[in-house]
Design a protein around this motif. Structure first.
Motif, PDB file in Angstrom:
ATOM      1  N   ALA A  26       0.813  -1.219   0.000  1.00  0.00           N
ATOM      2  CA  ALA A  26       0.000   0.000   0.000  1.00  0.00           C
ATOM      3  C   ALA A  26       0.846   1.268   0.000  1.00  0.00           C
ATOM      4  O   ALA A  26       0.355   2.345  -0.362  1.00  0.00           O
ATOM      5  N   LEU A  27       2.107   1.150   0.396  1.00  0.00           N
ATOM      6  CA  LEU A  27       2.994   2.317   0.404  1.00  0.00           C
ATOM      7  C   LEU A  27       3.403   2.740  -1.003  1.00  0.00           C
ATOM      8  O   LEU A  27       3.879   3.858  -1.208  1.00  0.00           O
ATOM      9  N   HIS A  28       3.247   1.855  -1.976  1.00  0.00           N
ATOM     10  CA  HIS A  28       3.652   2.133  -3.350  1.00  0.00           C
ATOM     11  C   HIS A  28       2.538   2.880  -4.071  1.00  0.00           C
ATOM     12  O   HIS A  28       1.598   2.272  -4.585  1.00  0.00           O
ATOM     13  N   ARG A  29       2.648   4.191  -4.101  1.00  0.00           N
ATOM     14  CA  ARG A  29       1.619   5.025  -4.714  1.00  0.00           C
ATOM     15  C   ARG A  29       2.249   5.884  -5.815  1.00  0.00           C
ATOM     16  O   ARG A  29       3.216   6.623  -5.552  1.00  0.00           O
ATOM     17  N   LYS A  30       1.698   5.795  -6.994  1.00  0.00           N
ATOM     18  CA  LYS A  30       2.192   6.582  -8.115  1.00  0.00           C
ATOM     19  C   LYS A  30       2.101   8.067  -7.798  1.00  0.00           C
ATOM     20  O   LYS A  30       1.038   8.575  -7.444  1.00  0.00           O
TER      21      LYS A  30
ATOM     22  N   ASP B 244       3.403   9.500  -5.262  1.00  0.00           N
ATOM     23  CA  ASP B 244       3.649   9.680  -3.826  1.00  0.00           C
ATOM     24  C   ASP B 244       4.493   8.484  -3.362  1.00  0.00           C
ATOM     25  O   ASP B 244       4.027   7.618  -2.629  1.00  0.00           O
ATOM     26  N   PRO B 245       5.737   8.429  -3.821  1.00  0.00           N
ATOM     27  CA  PRO B 245       6.537   7.208  -3.668  1.00  0.00           C
ATOM     28  C   PRO B 245       6.962   6.909  -2.239  1.00  0.00           C
ATOM     29  O   PRO B 245       7.222   7.818  -1.447  1.00  0.00           O
ATOM     30  N   VAL B 246       7.027   5.627  -1.924  1.00  0.00           N
ATOM     31  CA  VAL B 246       7.650   5.195  -0.686  1.00  0.00           C
ATOM     32  C   VAL B 246       9.159   5.347  -0.870  1.00  0.00           C
ATOM     33  O   VAL B 246       9.704   5.061  -1.931  1.00  0.00           O
TER      34      VAL B 246
ATOM     35  N   CYS C  93       6.774   5.240 -16.349  1.00  0.00           N
ATOM     36  CA  CYS C  93       5.714   5.236 -15.336  1.00  0.00           C
ATOM     37  C   CYS C  93       4.328   5.286 -15.968  1.00  0.00           C
ATOM     38  O   CYS C  93       3.396   4.636 -15.489  1.00  0.00           O
TER      39      CYS C  93
ATOM     40  N   PRO D  88       3.840  -0.257 -10.208  1.00  0.00           N
ATOM     41  CA  PRO D  88       4.543   0.909  -9.666  1.00  0.00           C
ATOM     42  C   PRO D  88       6.028   0.819  -9.987  1.00  0.00           C
ATOM     43  O   PRO D  88       6.635  -0.241  -9.865  1.00  0.00           O
TER      44      PRO D  88
ATOM     45  N   GLY E 214       6.662   5.311  -8.048  1.00  0.00           N
ATOM     46  CA  GLY E 214       5.968   4.786  -6.872  1.00  0.00           C
ATOM     47  C   GLY E 214       6.890   4.334  -5.762  1.00  0.00           C
ATOM     48  O   GLY E 214       6.430   4.025  -4.654  1.00  0.00           O
ATOM     49  N   ARG E 215       8.188   4.289  -6.056  1.00  0.00           N
ATOM     50  CA  ARG E 215       9.147   3.808  -5.058  1.00  0.00           C
ATOM     51  C   ARG E 215      10.533   4.363  -5.393  1.00  0.00           C
ATOM     52  O   ARG E 215      10.955   4.351  -6.546  1.00  0.00           O
TER      53      ARG E 215
END
Length: 258
Positions: free
Chosen positions: A12-16, A18-20, A202, A208, A229-230
């Protein structure tokens, strides 16, 4: 959290956009340090783990020792842990999956898995790498662990002339799509540093995208705007730490080993 909960939280931390951010670690001590600094998850770097234990990169650190390092990191922190597992210590899909199972048994919830032929110069054909990813996914499903398979392509690392990276984007996109179909969770493209090319990847990748920070790479805000995403740091944290340690030791010894 249970292992499954940690795996789902990590994914869930992998957000396009808003990268982890993963500041890569190499042992229990570095894991605790980075966790205390505010990390939401932990990830090892293969080069760093190997070097910290006296080995070269490229699956030179023995597999049992690597699994033990993972156990020690997990004992030091409750954060989700992804392990850079290079080529899974085998070119055979079934044996590679069995090796990954050892990490799952230790409590790991994610791996980096690369498509270069470890110890050689080439990259596995896409269909071969797809079979290897699929074997790992099927094994993880049998263990009821939603393992985050960060499928790494070495296309860009193998091409040192960055002006030629634009010629590799179509193949990278095709591999991202194929790896997604095989059960990968993310797509890692280390060596790619051009913001426009990263944006193209991307936009087209169903997974991601993970970019590695290196000297000359775009900053975090630029990478986020490109849709990453990361973001990970690979061997650079360890190299910086060792450079500092060497400098301090040279002050003590006068730079001459006295």
């Amino acid at each position: 959290m249970t292992q499954e909960e940690r795996a789902l939280a990590f994914a869930a931390l992998h957000r396009k956009g808003d990268p982890v951010i993963l500041y890569n670690i190499w042992d229990a001590g570095s894991a605790r340090c980075v966790a205390e600094a505010g990390a939401k998850a932990l990830a090892t770097g293969s080069w760093s783990v190997a070097a910290a234990h006296g080995f070269s990169d490229g699956q030179k650190i023995p597999l049992p020792l690597l699994v033990e390092v993972a156990r020690e990191i997990l004992a030091a922190s409750d954060l989700p842990l992804s392990v850079d597992f290079e080529g899974a210590y085998s070119e055979d899909p079934a044996q590679g999956a069995a090796n990954v199972a050892q990490l799952i048994d230790a409590g790991v919830i994610g791996i980096n898995f690369e498509d270069q032929v470890v110890g050689k110069s080439g990259i596995h054909p896409t269909d071969r790498q797809v079979a290897r990813i699929r074997a790992i996914r099927e094994m993880a499903e049998r263990q009821s662990v939603p393992l985050f398979i960060n499928a790494r392509t070495d296309l860009f690392l193998k091409e040192s002339d960055e002006t030629r990276h634009q010629d590799l984007i179509d193949e990278a996109i095709a591999r991202a799509q194929a790896y997604a179909g095989a059960g990968a969770s993310g797509f890692f493209a280390p060596g790619l540093a051009d913001a426009d090319l990263i944006g193209r990847l991307c936009a087209a990748s169903p997974l991601p995208v993970n970019v590695m920070m290196k000297p000359g790479a775009p900053d975090v805000s630029t990478l986020a705007a490109a849709g990453v995403g990361r973001i990970s740091y690979g061997p650079f944290p360890y190299r910086a730490m060792i450079a500092w340690l060497r400098g301090e030791a040279e002050k003590v010894y006068g730079g001459g080993g006295k």
